[in-house]
Write an enzyme that holds these catalytic residues in place. Structure first.
Site, PDB file in Angstrom:
ATOM      1  N   TYR A  31       6.011 -14.773 -13.702  1.00  0.00           N
ATOM      2  CA  TYR A  31       4.923 -13.876 -13.317  1.00  0.00           C
ATOM      3  C   TYR A  31       3.574 -14.461 -13.728  1.00  0.00           C
ATOM      4  O   TYR A  31       2.626 -14.514 -12.930  1.00  0.00           O
ATOM      5  CB  TYR A  31       5.136 -12.526 -13.983  1.00  0.00           C
ATOM      6  CG  TYR A  31       4.110 -11.468 -13.650  1.00  0.00           C
ATOM      7  CD1 TYR A  31       4.119 -10.827 -12.422  1.00  0.00           C
ATOM      8  CD2 TYR A  31       3.148 -11.089 -14.589  1.00  0.00           C
ATOM      9  CE1 TYR A  31       3.189  -9.839 -12.127  1.00  0.00           C
ATOM     10  CE2 TYR A  31       2.221 -10.104 -14.301  1.00  0.00           C
ATOM     11  CZ  TYR A  31       2.246  -9.476 -13.069  1.00  0.00           C
ATOM     12  OH  TYR A  31       1.319  -8.503 -12.779  1.00  0.00           O
ATOM     13  N   SER A  89      -3.503 -11.054 -12.772  1.00  0.00           N
ATOM     14  CA  SER A  89      -3.009 -10.248 -13.890  1.00  0.00           C
ATOM     15  C   SER A  89      -3.486 -10.827 -15.211  1.00  0.00           C
ATOM     16  O   SER A  89      -3.548 -12.053 -15.389  1.00  0.00           O
ATOM     17  CB  SER A  89      -1.479 -10.203 -13.887  1.00  0.00           C
ATOM     18  OG  SER A  89      -0.999  -9.539 -15.041  1.00  0.00           O
ATOM     19  N   ALA A 147       0.797  -1.228   0.000  1.00  0.00           N
ATOM     20  CA  ALA A 147       0.000   0.000   0.000  1.00  0.00           C
ATOM     21  C   ALA A 147       0.826   1.272   0.000  1.00  0.00           C
ATOM     22  O   ALA A 147       0.293   2.358   0.222  1.00  0.00           O
ATOM     23  CB  ALA A 147      -0.935   0.002   1.211  1.00  0.00           C
TER      24      ALA A 147
END
Length: 248
Positions: A157, A144, A14
């Site tokens: 990834y 993603s 964050a």
């Protein structure tokens, strides 16, 4: 306003980008926000901004690849606020995401898993009793589009992010009886300042990157709020129309 009044939310990663935008919006909507990141200075800066704007937040330094730090972070939030209603798993180490499948080492793959699905799993397990106790828990995980389409050159990834989606779907089925919803967000966003760099626009219907503040965080807010109470196990794709319908 006040769509999250009385709620307590953990937002990982964050200190910048989508995580920061989400923490700021949650606080503006009335949530008490635990701002988590590896760097204490960045955490403190986000917390100070939230407090200055009239919100409530605490900063917790946490390396999500460390199981003991995850447990300690969750315990600290519960000690401070007494509950957890919302978990946003956004943190991820993006420093080792590039590799072809042929050249991919197990060590590199493991790093992507340790800061992705393994970390998300640990946070979910640590938060589960509190999410169940609150009566209407929310988990929002970040996947993603790269994993969905198999983006060339991003082997580790892609694999880690698709594992996140599998984790989400499974938890959604298992935790539905506890009134905990679990969903994914698959964004395409400008988190590095594309406006100031020579970055080609994404191949999507709208022809631009999303804004963390204006395009992505509101989707996370929707999934965290009562408005999404009948949605679980899904992947929402604020991507400007890059993978229309194919993410399901």
């Amino acid at each position: 306003m006040n769509r999250l009044q009385g709620k307590v939310a953990i937002v990982t990663g964050a200190s910048r980008g989508i995580g920061r935008a989400t923490a700021n919006l949650f606080a503006a909507e009335g949530a008490k926000v635990a701002v988590l990141s590896r760097t204490s200075d960045d955490v403190d800066r986000v917390v100070a901004g939230i407090v200055e704007a009239g919100g409530e937040a605490i900063g917790v330094q946490c390396d999500v690849s460390k199981a003991d730090q995850i447990t300690a972070a969750v315990d600290e939030v519960v000690s401070r606020y007494g509950r957890i209603d919302i978990l946003v798993n956004n943190a991820f180490d993006g420093s080792a995401v590039l590799s072809s499948i042929l050249d991919l080492s197990v060590d590199q793959l493991q790093r992507n898993f340790d800061t992705g699905p393994v970390a998300y799993l640990r946070f979910m397990q640590a938060c589960y009793p509190h999410l169940k106790q609150c009566g209407e828990g929310r988990v929002i995980n970040f996947g993603s589009m790269a994993g969905t389409i198999g983006l060339v050159g991003y082997g580790p990834y892609n694999m880690a992010k698709e594992a996140v989606r599998a984790l989400t779907r499974t938890a959604a089925r298992e935790w539905g009886a506890d009134n905990i919803t679990v969903n994914n967000v698959l964004p395409i966003a400008d988190t590095w300042g594309a406006a100031e760099k020579e970055v080609p626009p994404p191949v999507n219907a709208l022809g631009r990157f999303g804004s963390p503040e204006d395009d992505i965080a509101p989707v996370v807010l929707f999934l965290a709020s009562a408005d999404s109470r009948f949605i679980t196990g899904y992947s929402l794709t604020p991507d400007g129309g890059a993978i229309i319908d194919s993410a399901r």
